[in-house]
Design a protein around this motif. Structure first.
Motif, PDB file in Angstrom:
ATOM      1  N   ASP A  65       0.917  -1.131   0.035  1.00  0.00           N
ATOM      2  CA  ASP A  65      -0.079  -0.024  -0.089  1.00  0.00           C
ATOM      3  C   ASP A  65       0.938   1.315  -0.089  1.00  0.00           C
ATOM      4  O   ASP A  65       0.312   2.306   0.648  1.00  0.00           O
ATOM      5  CB  ASP A  65      -0.852   0.016   1.045  1.00  0.00           C
ATOM      6  CG  ASP A  65      -2.454   0.383   0.798  1.00  0.00           C
ATOM      7  OD1 ASP A  65      -2.751   0.454  -0.307  1.00  0.00           O
ATOM      8  OD2 ASP A  65      -3.034   0.396   1.705  1.00  0.00           O
ATOM      9  N   ALA A  66       2.045   1.253  -0.863  1.00  0.00           N
ATOM     10  CA  ALA A  66       3.100   2.246  -0.777  1.00  0.00           C
ATOM     11  C   ALA A  66       3.103   2.884  -1.999  1.00  0.00           C
ATOM     12  O   ALA A  66       4.029   3.909  -2.494  1.00  0.00           O
ATOM     13  CB  ALA A  66       4.336   1.736  -0.207  1.00  0.00           C
ATOM     14  N   GLY A  67       2.325   2.514  -3.014  1.00  0.00           N
ATOM     15  CA  GLY A  67       2.616   2.908  -4.526  1.00  0.00           C
ATOM     16  C   GLY A  67       1.508   2.127  -5.579  1.00  0.00           C
ATOM     17  O   GLY A  67       1.038   1.031  -4.666  1.00  0.00           O
ATOM     18  N   ARG A  68       1.545   2.732  -6.517  1.00  0.00           N
ATOM     19  CA  ARG A  68       0.665   1.863  -7.806  1.00  0.00           C
ATOM     20  C   ARG A  68       1.213   2.306  -9.059  1.00  0.00           C
ATOM     21  O   ARG A  68       1.557   3.172  -9.182  1.00  0.00           O
ATOM     22  CB  ARG A  68      -0.903   2.322  -7.421  1.00  0.00           C
ATOM     23  CG  ARG A  68      -1.586   2.179  -6.266  1.00  0.00           C
ATOM     24  CD  ARG A  68      -2.226   0.901  -5.924  1.00  0.00           C
ATOM     25  NE  ARG A  68      -2.753   0.723  -4.837  1.00  0.00           N
ATOM     26  CZ  ARG A  68      -3.378  -0.027  -4.331  1.00  0.00           C
ATOM     27  NH1 ARG A  68      -3.857  -1.188  -5.274  1.00  0.00           N
ATOM     28  NH2 ARG A  68      -3.683  -0.493  -3.079  1.00  0.00           N
ATOM     29  N   LEU A  69       0.868   1.215  -9.882  1.00  0.00           N
ATOM     30  CA  LEU A  69       1.231   1.603 -11.240  1.00  0.00           C
ATOM     31  C   LEU A  69       0.359   1.024 -12.192  1.00  0.00           C
ATOM     32  O   LEU A  69      -0.449  -0.190 -12.087  1.00  0.00           O
ATOM     33  CB  LEU A  69       2.444   0.610 -11.616  1.00  0.00           C
ATOM     34  CG  LEU A  69       3.083   0.845 -12.909  1.00  0.00           C
ATOM     35  CD1 LEU A  69       3.709   2.400 -13.438  1.00  0.00           C
ATOM     36  CD2 LEU A  69       4.211  -0.242 -12.925  1.00  0.00           C
ATOM     37  N   TYR A  70      -0.306   1.931 -13.376  1.00  0.00           N
ATOM     38  CA  TYR A  70      -1.438   1.355 -14.261  1.00  0.00           C
ATOM     39  C   TYR A  70      -0.924   1.962 -15.544  1.00  0.00           C
ATOM     40  O   TYR A  70      -0.379   2.942 -15.846  1.00  0.00           O
ATOM     41  CB  TYR A  70      -2.533   2.441 -13.838  1.00  0.00           C
ATOM     42  CG  TYR A  70      -2.993   2.407 -12.570  1.00  0.00           C
ATOM     43  CD1 TYR A  70      -3.968   1.636 -11.920  1.00  0.00           C
ATOM     44  CD2 TYR A  70      -2.735   3.327 -11.511  1.00  0.00           C
ATOM     45  CE1 TYR A  70      -4.648   1.219 -10.934  1.00  0.00           C
ATOM     46  CE2 TYR A  70      -3.487   3.117 -10.173  1.00  0.00           C
ATOM     47  CZ  TYR A  70      -4.103   2.142  -9.791  1.00  0.00           C
ATOM     48  OH  TYR A  70      -4.691   1.884  -8.522  1.00  0.00           O
ATOM     49  N   GLY A  71      -1.180   1.226 -16.469  1.00  0.00           N
ATOM     50  CA  GLY A  71      -0.876   1.442 -17.874  1.00  0.00           C
ATOM     51  C   GLY A  71      -2.246   1.983 -18.575  1.00  0.00           C
ATOM     52  O   GLY A  71      -3.443   1.632 -17.997  1.00  0.00           O
ATOM     53  N   ILE A  72      -1.905   2.679 -19.512  1.00  0.00           N
ATOM     54  CA  ILE A  72      -3.165   3.202 -20.349  1.00  0.00           C
ATOM     55  C   ILE A  72      -2.934   2.529 -21.910  1.00  0.00           C
ATOM     56  O   ILE A  72      -1.899   2.570 -22.440  1.00  0.00           O
ATOM     57  CB  ILE A  72      -2.540   4.702 -20.887  1.00  0.00           C
ATOM     58  CG1 ILE A  72      -2.858   5.526 -19.399  1.00  0.00           C
ATOM     59  CG2 ILE A  72      -3.876   5.331 -21.683  1.00  0.00           C
ATOM     60  CD1 ILE A  72      -2.273   6.901 -19.536  1.00  0.00           C
ATOM     61  N   TRP A  73      -4.071   1.960 -22.211  1.00  0.00           N
ATOM     62  CA  TRP A  73      -4.195   1.062 -23.300  1.00  0.00           C
ATOM     63  C   TRP A  73      -5.047   1.992 -24.385  1.00  0.00           C
ATOM     64  O   TRP A  73      -6.044   2.436 -23.867  1.00  0.00           O
ATOM     65  CB  TRP A  73      -4.549  -0.353 -22.988  1.00  0.00           C
ATOM     66  CG  TRP A  73      -3.756  -1.165 -22.662  1.00  0.00           C
ATOM     67  CD1 TRP A  73      -3.069  -2.327 -23.617  1.00  0.00           C
ATOM     68  CD2 TRP A  73      -3.139  -1.300 -21.390  1.00  0.00           C
ATOM     69  NE1 TRP A  73      -1.981  -2.815 -22.741  1.00  0.00           N
ATOM     70  CE2 TRP A  73      -2.295  -2.420 -21.372  1.00  0.00           C
ATOM     71  CE3 TRP A  73      -3.329  -0.711 -20.103  1.00  0.00           C
ATOM     72  CZ2 TRP A  73      -1.383  -2.933 -20.385  1.00  0.00           C
ATOM     73  CZ3 TRP A  73      -2.933  -1.101 -19.111  1.00  0.00           C
ATOM     74  CH2 TRP A  73      -1.915  -2.429 -19.124  1.00  0.00           C
ATOM     75  N   THR A  74      -4.759   1.859 -25.551  1.00  0.00           N
ATOM     76  CA  THR A  74      -5.725   2.353 -26.595  1.00  0.00           C
ATOM     77  C   THR A  74      -5.501   1.401 -27.820  1.00  0.00           C
ATOM     78  O   THR A  74      -4.566   0.893 -28.175  1.00  0.00           O
ATOM     79  CB  THR A  74      -5.121   3.781 -27.344  1.00  0.00           C
ATOM     80  OG1 THR A  74      -4.044   3.677 -27.837  1.00  0.00           O
ATOM     81  CG2 THR A  74      -5.262   5.103 -25.976  1.00  0.00           C
ATOM     82  N   ASN A  75      -6.925   1.167 -28.067  1.00  0.00           N
ATOM     83  CA  ASN A  75      -7.096  -0.127 -28.959  1.00  0.00           C
ATOM     84  C   ASN A  75      -6.359  -1.568 -28.801  1.00  0.00           C
ATOM     85  O   ASN A  75      -5.613  -1.904 -29.369  1.00  0.00           O
ATOM     86  CB  ASN A  75      -6.746   0.477 -30.525  1.00  0.00           C
ATOM     87  CG  ASN A  75      -7.596   1.544 -30.702  1.00  0.00           C
ATOM     88  OD1 ASN A  75      -8.941   1.547 -30.676  1.00  0.00           O
ATOM     89  ND2 ASN A  75      -7.153   2.699 -31.222  1.00  0.00           N
ATOM     90  N   GLY A  76      -6.217  -1.720 -27.474  1.00  0.00           N
ATOM     91  CA  GLY A  76      -5.612  -2.787 -27.047  1.00  0.00           C
ATOM     92  C   GLY A  76      -3.888  -2.841 -26.933  1.00  0.00           C
ATOM     93  O   GLY A  76      -3.396  -3.578 -26.553  1.00  0.00           O
ATOM     94  N   GLU A  77      -3.339  -1.516 -27.296  1.00  0.00           N
ATOM     95  CA  GLU A  77      -1.983  -1.513 -27.110  1.00  0.00           C
ATOM     96  C   GLU A  77      -1.649  -0.322 -25.979  1.00  0.00           C
ATOM     97  O   GLU A  77      -2.161   0.638 -25.903  1.00  0.00           O
ATOM     98  CB  GLU A  77      -1.468  -0.947 -28.606  1.00  0.00           C
ATOM     99  CG  GLU A  77      -0.006  -0.663 -28.548  1.00  0.00           C
ATOM    100  CD  GLU A  77       0.304  -0.205 -29.984  1.00  0.00           C
ATOM    101  OE1 GLU A  77       1.244  -0.976 -30.714  1.00  0.00           O
ATOM    102  OE2 GLU A  77       0.271   0.867 -30.363  1.00  0.00           O
ATOM    103  N   LEU A  78      -0.497  -0.824 -25.101  1.00  0.00           N
ATOM    104  CA  LEU A  78       0.010  -0.182 -24.094  1.00  0.00           C
ATOM    105  C   LEU A  78       0.529   1.043 -24.821  1.00  0.00           C
ATOM    106  O   LEU A  78       1.481   0.904 -25.661  1.00  0.00           O
ATOM    107  CB  LEU A  78       0.990  -0.810 -23.299  1.00  0.00           C
ATOM    108  CG  LEU A  78       1.537  -0.163 -21.993  1.00  0.00           C
ATOM    109  CD1 LEU A  78       0.688   0.195 -21.093  1.00  0.00           C
ATOM    110  CD2 LEU A  78       2.613  -1.031 -21.553  1.00  0.00           C
TER     111      LEU A  78
END
Length: 187
Positions: A65-78
């Motif tokens: 609970d000390a950080g987080r990482l999220y990806g952004i995908w468009t049309n299935g591509e990171l």
């Protein structure tokens, strides 16, 4: 796995996890020069082992609970991501950040994704202060801080040595009451 829609353009926000190391490395390879202008991520993730290690470090931060990482995908591509470099629930503080490859620039993806994670941190986790530290020359990231309603608190002069140069770092932030007022105004 879950995904959060970022709008009608097919963009999604999803957790970025160690099992996605190959996809993350391919993304970094596509955007390395652009991302590396201001962000050391491009120099740290250079092969499959370093890609996996980076994602594993954030998986451990998530578990603690000390950080987080999220990806952004468009049309299935990171194509980019947003993160909490740090989260300190006891202090009620977090530092958010982002990166994006050139193909995704200018579409508002980072702003939309950052709104999702900041709202979650404030409303679900009780974070009181979200900070955004950015190299002063990174005008795109400075513009995101402005669009998020953050306040420029100051400049840490020549505080960030990167690729043989010292860079000024701008410190932006938003407090929970300010965030809530801005969200209410947008509604």
């Amino acid at each position: 796995m879950y995904a959060i829609s970022l709008g009608d353009d097919g963009a999604e926000l999803r957790p970025l996890e160690p099992w996605q190391a190959e996809e993350f490395l391919a993304h970094m390879d596509r955007g390395r020069e652009f991302i590396g202008q201001f962000i050391g991520l491009a120099d740290r993730v250079t092969d499959l082992a370093s890609s996996r290690a980076h994602l594993q470090a954030y998986a451990q931060k998530t578990a603690a609970d000390a950080g987080r990482l999220y990806g952004i995908w468009t049309n299935g591509e990171l194509v980019g991501g947003v993160l909490f470099k740090t989260m300190d629930l006891a202090q009620g503080t977090a530092e958010a950040g982002c990166w994006l490859e050139p193909s995704a620039v200018g579409k508002g993806l980072v702003t939309r994704a950052a709104r999702v994670i900041i709202d979650w941190a404030i409303e679900e986790r009780g974070i009181h202060r979200v900070e955004w530290q950015v190299a002063a020359g990174n005008r795109a990231s400075v513009a995101v801080a402005r669009r998020l309603g953050m306040t420029l608190e100051g400049v840490l002069r020549e505080s960030f040595p990167y690729r043989g140069e010292r860079h000024d770092i701008e410190v932006w932030s938003i407090l929970a009451p300010e965030w809530r007022a801005a969200e209410q105004a947008r509604s």
